[in-house]
Design a protein around this motif. Structure first.
Motif, PDB file in Angstrom:
ATOM      1  N   ALA A  66       0.824  -1.206   0.000  1.00  0.00           N
ATOM      2  CA  ALA A  66       0.000   0.000   0.000  1.00  0.00           C
ATOM      3  C   ALA A  66       0.856   1.253   0.000  1.00  0.00           C
ATOM      4  O   ALA A  66       0.536   2.252  -0.664  1.00  0.00           O
ATOM      5  N   SER A  67       1.968   1.195   0.736  1.00  0.00           N
ATOM      6  CA  SER A  67       2.881   2.333   0.773  1.00  0.00           C
ATOM      7  C   SER A  67       3.437   2.639  -0.609  1.00  0.00           C
ATOM      8  O   SER A  67       3.510   3.799  -1.033  1.00  0.00           O
ATOM      9  N   TYR A  68       3.812   1.577  -1.354  1.00  0.00           N
ATOM     10  CA  TYR A  68       4.322   1.765  -2.710  1.00  0.00           C
ATOM     11  C   TYR A  68       3.245   2.324  -3.635  1.00  0.00           C
ATOM     12  O   TYR A  68       3.507   3.194  -4.476  1.00  0.00           O
ATOM     13  N   GLU A  69       2.006   1.828  -3.478  1.00  0.00           N
ATOM     14  CA  GLU A  69       0.913   2.284  -4.333  1.00  0.00           C
ATOM     15  C   GLU A  69       0.643   3.773  -4.129  1.00  0.00           C
ATOM     16  O   GLU A  69       0.472   4.535  -5.091  1.00  0.00           O
ATOM     17  N   VAL A  70       0.595   4.213  -2.869  1.00  0.00           N
ATOM     18  CA  VAL A  70       0.338   5.625  -2.588  1.00  0.00           C
ATOM     19  C   VAL A  70       1.518   6.482  -3.032  1.00  0.00           C
ATOM     20  O   VAL A  70       1.342   7.589  -3.545  1.00  0.00           O
ATOM     21  N   ALA A  71       2.738   5.973  -2.831  1.00  0.00           N
ATOM     22  CA  ALA A  71       3.924   6.710  -3.291  1.00  0.00           C
ATOM     23  C   ALA A  71       3.871   6.931  -4.799  1.00  0.00           C
ATOM     24  O   ALA A  71       4.242   7.997  -5.306  1.00  0.00           O
ATOM     25  N   GLN A  72       3.384   5.911  -5.519  1.00  0.00           N
ATOM     26  CA  GLN A  72       3.238   6.043  -6.971  1.00  0.00           C
ATOM     27  C   GLN A  72       2.206   7.109  -7.311  1.00  0.00           C
ATOM     28  O   GLN A  72       2.418   7.927  -8.223  1.00  0.00           O
ATOM     29  N   LEU A  73       1.077   7.146  -6.585  1.00  0.00           N
ATOM     30  CA  LEU A  73       0.059   8.168  -6.822  1.00  0.00           C
ATOM     31  C   LEU A  73       0.602   9.564  -6.525  1.00  0.00           C
ATOM     32  O   LEU A  73       0.295  10.524  -7.241  1.00  0.00           O
ATOM     33  N   ILE A  74       1.402   9.691  -5.473  1.00  0.00           N
ATOM     34  CA  ILE A  74       2.004  10.989  -5.138  1.00  0.00           C
ATOM     35  C   ILE A  74       2.874  11.480  -6.287  1.00  0.00           C
ATOM     36  O   ILE A  74       2.830  12.651  -6.680  1.00  0.00           O
ATOM     37  N   ALA A  75       3.659  10.559  -6.836  1.00  0.00           N
ATOM     38  CA  ALA A  75       4.527  10.928  -7.961  1.00  0.00           C
ATOM     39  C   ALA A  75       3.702  11.270  -9.200  1.00  0.00           C
ATOM     40  O   ALA A  75       3.978  12.241  -9.904  1.00  0.00           O
ATOM     41  N   GLN A  76       2.663  10.469  -9.483  1.00  0.00           N
ATOM     42  CA  GLN A  76       1.844  10.677 -10.672  1.00  0.00           C
ATOM     43  C   GLN A  76       1.103  12.013 -10.630  1.00  0.00           C
ATOM     44  O   GLN A  76       0.839  12.621 -11.660  1.00  0.00           O
ATOM     45  N   HIS A  77       0.745  12.474  -9.429  1.00  0.00           N
ATOM     46  CA  HIS A  77       0.025  13.739  -9.285  1.00  0.00           C
ATOM     47  C   HIS A  77       0.961  14.915  -9.023  1.00  0.00           C
ATOM     48  O   HIS A  77       0.499  16.037  -8.816  1.00  0.00           O
ATOM     49  N   GLY A  78       2.259  14.661  -9.012  1.00  0.00           N
ATOM     50  CA  GLY A  78       3.222  15.743  -8.816  1.00  0.00           C
ATOM     51  C   GLY A  78       3.154  16.369  -7.441  1.00  0.00           C
ATOM     52  O   GLY A  78       3.441  17.559  -7.272  1.00  0.00           O
ATOM     53  N   LYS A  79       2.789  15.590  -6.429  1.00  0.00           N
ATOM     54  CA  LYS A  79       2.685  16.124  -5.071  1.00  0.00           C
ATOM     55  C   LYS A  79       4.049  16.091  -4.379  1.00  0.00           C
ATOM     56  O   LYS A  79       4.963  15.367  -4.784  1.00  0.00           O
ATOM     57  N   ALA A  80       4.155  16.889  -3.304  1.00  0.00           N
ATOM     58  CA  ALA A  80       5.391  16.894  -2.516  1.00  0.00           C
ATOM     59  C   ALA A  80       5.543  15.562  -1.792  1.00  0.00           C
ATOM     60  O   ALA A  80       4.558  14.932  -1.407  1.00  0.00           O
ATOM     61  N   PHE A  81       6.802  15.145  -1.580  1.00  0.00           N
ATOM     62  CA  PHE A  81       7.037  13.883  -0.878  1.00  0.00           C
ATOM     63  C   PHE A  81       6.415  13.904   0.521  1.00  0.00           C
ATOM     64  O   PHE A  81       5.933  12.896   1.020  1.00  0.00           O
ATOM     65  N   SER A  82       6.436  15.077   1.150  1.00  0.00           N
ATOM     66  CA  SER A  82       5.909  15.196   2.515  1.00  0.00           C
ATOM     67  C   SER A  82       4.399  14.997   2.572  1.00  0.00           C
ATOM     68  O   SER A  82       3.833  14.836   3.657  1.00  0.00           O
ATOM     69  N   ASP A  83       3.713  14.997   1.416  1.00  0.00           N
ATOM     70  CA  ASP A  83       2.264  14.785   1.403  1.00  0.00           C
ATOM     71  C   ASP A  83       1.893  13.370   1.825  1.00  0.00           C
ATOM     72  O   ASP A  83       0.725  13.088   2.107  1.00  0.00           O
ATOM     73  N   GLY A  84       2.875  12.479   1.881  1.00  0.00           N
ATOM     74  CA  GLY A  84       2.599  11.115   2.324  1.00  0.00           C
ATOM     75  C   GLY A  84       2.006  11.078   3.711  1.00  0.00           C
ATOM     76  O   GLY A  84       1.048  10.343   3.980  1.00  0.00           O
ATOM     77  N   GLU A  85       2.562  11.883   4.612  1.00  0.00           N
ATOM     78  CA  GLU A  85       2.047  11.928   5.979  1.00  0.00           C
ATOM     79  C   GLU A  85       0.622  12.472   6.004  1.00  0.00           C
ATOM     80  O   GLU A  85      -0.223  12.023   6.780  1.00  0.00           O
ATOM     81  N   PHE A  86       0.352  13.468   5.159  1.00  0.00           N
ATOM     82  CA  PHE A  86      -0.996  14.039   5.062  1.00  0.00           C
ATOM     83  C   PHE A  86      -1.992  12.988   4.576  1.00  0.00           C
ATOM     84  O   PHE A  86      -3.085  12.837   5.122  1.00  0.00           O
ATOM     85  N   VAL A  87      -1.598  12.224   3.550  1.00  0.00           N
ATOM     86  CA  VAL A  87      -2.457  11.157   3.024  1.00  0.00           C
ATOM     87  C   VAL A  87      -2.719  10.115   4.109  1.00  0.00           C
ATOM     88  O   VAL A  87      -3.847   9.644   4.297  1.00  0.00           O
ATOM     89  N   LYS A  88      -1.673   9.778   4.850  1.00  0.00           N
ATOM     90  CA  LYS A  88      -1.815   8.775   5.908  1.00  0.00           C
ATOM     91  C   LYS A  88      -2.805   9.241   6.971  1.00  0.00           C
ATOM     92  O   LYS A  88      -3.637   8.461   7.454  1.00  0.00           O
ATOM     93  N   GLN A  89      -2.728  10.505   7.350  1.00  0.00           N
ATOM     94  CA  GLN A  89      -3.678  11.043   8.322  1.00  0.00           C
ATOM     95  C   GLN A  89      -5.104  10.919   7.803  1.00  0.00           C
ATOM     96  O   GLN A  89      -6.028  10.597   8.560  1.00  0.00           O
ATOM     97  N   CYS A  90      -5.266  11.154   6.483  1.00  0.00           N
ATOM     98  CA  CYS A  90      -6.611  11.084   5.894  1.00  0.00           C
ATOM     99  C   CYS A  90      -7.183   9.680   5.975  1.00  0.00           C
ATOM    100  O   CYS A  90      -8.297   9.485   6.472  1.00  0.00           O
ATOM    101  N   PHE A  91      -6.432   8.667   5.491  1.00  0.00           N
ATOM    102  CA  PHE A  91      -7.056   7.352   5.483  1.00  0.00           C
ATOM    103  C   PHE A  91      -7.077   6.708   6.865  1.00  0.00           C
ATOM    104  O   PHE A  91      -7.879   5.824   7.141  1.00  0.00           O
ATOM    105  N   THR A  92      -6.219   7.155   7.789  1.00  0.00           N
ATOM    106  CA  THR A  92      -6.314   6.674   9.165  1.00  0.00           C
ATOM    107  C   THR A  92      -7.595   7.204   9.807  1.00  0.00           C
ATOM    108  O   THR A  92      -8.282   6.496  10.548  1.00  0.00           O
ATOM    109  N   LYS A  93      -7.916   8.479   9.499  1.00  0.00           N
ATOM    110  CA  LYS A  93      -9.166   9.063   9.997  1.00  0.00           C
ATOM    111  C   LYS A  93     -10.370   8.293   9.450  1.00  0.00           C
ATOM    112  O   LYS A  93     -11.291   7.927  10.193  1.00  0.00           O
ATOM    113  N   VAL A  94     -10.360   8.052   8.122  1.00  0.00           N
ATOM    114  CA  VAL A  94     -11.486   7.370   7.484  1.00  0.00           C
ATOM    115  C   VAL A  94     -11.627   5.946   8.014  1.00  0.00           C
ATOM    116  O   VAL A  94     -12.719   5.497   8.359  1.00  0.00           O
TER     117      VAL A  94
END
Length: 658
Positions: free
Chosen positions: A100-128
């Motif tokens: 899952a970590s690799y899959e989200v990392a790939q999405l971050i790269a595909q959308h041109g997001k900052a590497f630090s957005d990983g923590e933000f994404v994690k907070q989102c799906f942990t909340k959900v």
């Protein structure tokens, strides 16, 4: 003589016998014969070995017979299988988390997001996950990404709140949903369709954020009804589109001495920014939330003429309106802004001009800059580059000077190679001035940092300022004899040039300190005016009763003569101590404390919020409306927790996107 062939166990086709389970308490696990009692394994699948292990180590189990023996075997078999499944599940969970970590990392790269957005994404799906499937939230939390209708709606609100708190674009909701769907498809594929039903489209995120902000405003309005006193801090700046934005923060104190500090409003000044314009914006914000003008006890602002003007300044107009309403308000000039103005009076322009000019020579020309950076890398220098100087940045002077001083040898060598030598870098007298300025600006920067920060009360800020003035007097006295105990950098120059007499510089340095001390004494008049009020608030048992307002004298004397209260004052924090005072016995002392606690000493919270505003409304996101900018900052700066059940209850529809 023929050598006898060795026996090969594999060729003997030995197999586990099912009857061994009941006879010897053994079972087969991955081709091995494992004892159910002690979990040891027998190397060779041979009945003799199995029986010997059972008879020599577990004779006590021979007492089990018939149905009792069968139940015991089933119980122990189930226990062993449960242990194995626990470890296999843990391993599978970790594997899924990595995938899952690799899959989200790939999405971050595909959308041109900052590497630090990983923590933000994690907070989102942990909340959900925590809302939709609490029992699975720990597994979602294990994903490493460092650097039903009502439930779905709550999950959507939670993610929208995170988007606002991180200053992300509204359209990032769809990106987050893709991440959620990817992770859910790996971690719990049977639930992925339900995760996919969480609505995070751009329009939905906008509605969610508006609802969250409205709820926070509603909570703030409820709190303002019980304020005994409040004050405001105002500051004005321009955004990325050149629009003037006025920030108004509110600090209120209730009867229980609880402080509420929240964003009152962000108002766009689309035409002029006169004192009258700012006053009208502040007045509308105060009236809109239902605050009473007679409870306003202070207005804090920066030094802009539109704010500080004696007649037409916003602060003067506010104080006049408060007075007309039967109250009394203080005008406070931001203590950090005043400190920065004092720091600008340090008269060593020859040093600063040379430093800025040299930095510009190296950094303005691209090829010079690249070569200088490569040069520093090759020689393994302490720093990798010089810093630009900025007049508007509070700490810029000290940072630029310290970096320049640390790289002075490298700068000298580089400029000589370019046939542009800087002769000052070989002059011990100029270097002594540079060293003195480095240390002095660091002392000023330390003061500035101490004055920064949220939730600081007036006494704390006043104490830092008073302490620095005492330090300046100490520096002044010591430099008369060229004692540089608190200026270590000039000592380095003196050690590097032992034959050069630097004591002749003491007069110049004393003059700089004296000038700075005079500037500090002349400014901060608004703080000097209320110095006795501050002392009364902080040290009520040490102040002379004759020096306080007459209305407070009798209560103060009563307090000072009560030894139990004196003991409480030493043990408790100031809010807790004044909270413990009897309201019927000390009403005026409690009233005085609430006024002091509600005052803003600086506009730091405004400056910090403007920095956040520039990240949100950047040059790449200029079309965000002023209303949406306001609601995002409201969520981003608040300490209040949105009441999601109340928001849902107010909704007529329960569709997941509404």
């Amino acid at each position: 003589m023929t050598t006898p062939k060795k026996r090969k166990i594999a060729s003997e086709c030995r197999k586990f016998q099912t009857r061994w389970e009941n006879e010897y308490f053994f079972m087969e696990v991955r081709g091995k014969c494992v004892c159910l009692i002690c979990n040891e394994s027998v190397a060779v699948l041979k009945e003799y070995n199995v029986r010997r292990h059972y008879e020599t180590k577990h004779q006590t189990y021979m007492s089990y017979t018939g149905v009792e023996r069968e139940q015991k075997v089933k119980q122990m078999t189930a226990s062993l299988l449960a242990q194995q499944q626990y470890f296999s599940r843990a391993k599978k969970t970790q594997e899924n988390a990595t995938i899952a970590s690799y899959e989200v990392a790939q999405l971050i790269a595909q959308h041109g997001k900052a590497f630090s957005d990983g923590e933000f994404v994690k907070q989102c799906f942990t909340k959900v996950a925590g809302i939709m499937y609490p029992e699975k939230s720990q597994e979602f939390d294990s994903v490493s990404l460092s650097r039903n209708t009502v439930v779905q709606r709550i999950a959507s609100f939670e993610v929208a709140q995170l988007i606002a708190q991180h200053g992300k674009a509204f359209s990032d909701g769809e990106f987050i949903k893709q991440c959620l769907t990817k992770v859910a498809g790996i971690m719990c594929p049977e639930k992925s369709q339900e995760f996919d039903s969480v609505s995070l489209s751009r329009n939905t995120v906008v509605r969610r954020i508006e609802d969250l902000s409205a709820n926070i405003k509603h909570q703030l309005a409820d709190k303002t009804c019980v304020f005994d006193f409040y004050s405001i801090a105002c500051d004005e700046s321009t955004d990325a589109t050149g629009t003037a934005q006025l920030l108004i923060f509110l600090r209120g104190v209730d009867n229980n001495f609880c402080i509420t500090e929240e964003l009152l409003d962000l108002t766009s000044l689309n035409t002029t920014t006169t004192g009258k314009d700012i006053f009208e914006a502040a007045s509308n914000a105060i009236d809109k939330i239902g605050l009473k003008w007679d409870k306003l006890c202070g207005v804090t602002m920066d030094g802009a003429p539109a704010m500080t003007g004696q007649c037409k300044g916003m602060a003067s107009m506010v104080c006049t309106k408060v007075q007309e309403s039967g109250g009394e308000a203080l005008k406070m000039h931001c203590i950090i802004h005043q400190e920065a103005l004092c720091a600008k009076t340090v008269q060593l322009n020859d040093v600063m001009n040379t430093v800025v000019k040299t930095v510009n020579i190296i950094r303005v020309q691209a090829h010079y800059h690249r070569e200088f950076q490569a040069f520093l890398t090759d020689i393994d220098a302490e720093y990798g580059d010089l810093l630009y100087h900025s007049e508007v940045c509070w700490l810029s002077h000290g940072s630029v000077l310290r970096r320049f001083y640390s790289l002075r040898s490298e700068i000298n060598q580089f400029l000589k190679e370019k046939d542009r030598p800087l002769h000052e870098l070989s002059d011990p007298l100029w270097l002594a001035d540079l060293a003195f300025l480095v240390d002095l600006t660091e002392h000023l920067n330390t003061l500035n940092k101490n004055l920064q920060g949220k939730d600081q009360l007036i006494p704390q800020l006043h104490a830092h300022m008073k302490a620095f003035c005492v330090k300046l007097r100490l520096f002044e006295a010591q430099l008369h004899t060229f004692n540089v105990a608190h200026f270590p950098t000039p000592s380095e120059i003196r050690s590097a040039f032992p034959k050069v007499d630097l004591s002749g510089k003491k007069g110049k340095y004393v003059s700089v300190i004296t000038s700075l001390l005079t500037e500090f004494s002349q400014r901060f008049q608004d703080f000097s005016t209320i110095e006795n009020d501050i002392k009364l608030f902080v040290t009520p048992f040490m102040i002379n009763a004759e020096k306080v307002e007459e209305s407070l004298q009798l209560e103060l004397i009563e307090m000072q003569c009560d030894y139990s209260l004196k003991n409480q004052h030493q043990l408790l924090s100031l809010p807790d101590f004044y909270r413990s005072l009897e309201e019927a016995k000390f009403p005026l002392m409690r009233r005085h404390t609430k006024r002091m606690m509600s005052l803003f000493g600086s506009t730091y919270i405004c400056e910090q919020t403007f920095s956040l505003m520039m990240l949100i409304k950047s040059r790449l996101r200029t079309k965000i409306t002023n209303d949406h900018l306001c609601v995002i900052l409201c969520i981003l700066t608040t300490k209040l927790i949105p009441d999601l059940p109340a928001i849902l209850q107010a909704k007529a529809q329960l569709h997941c996107s509404h």
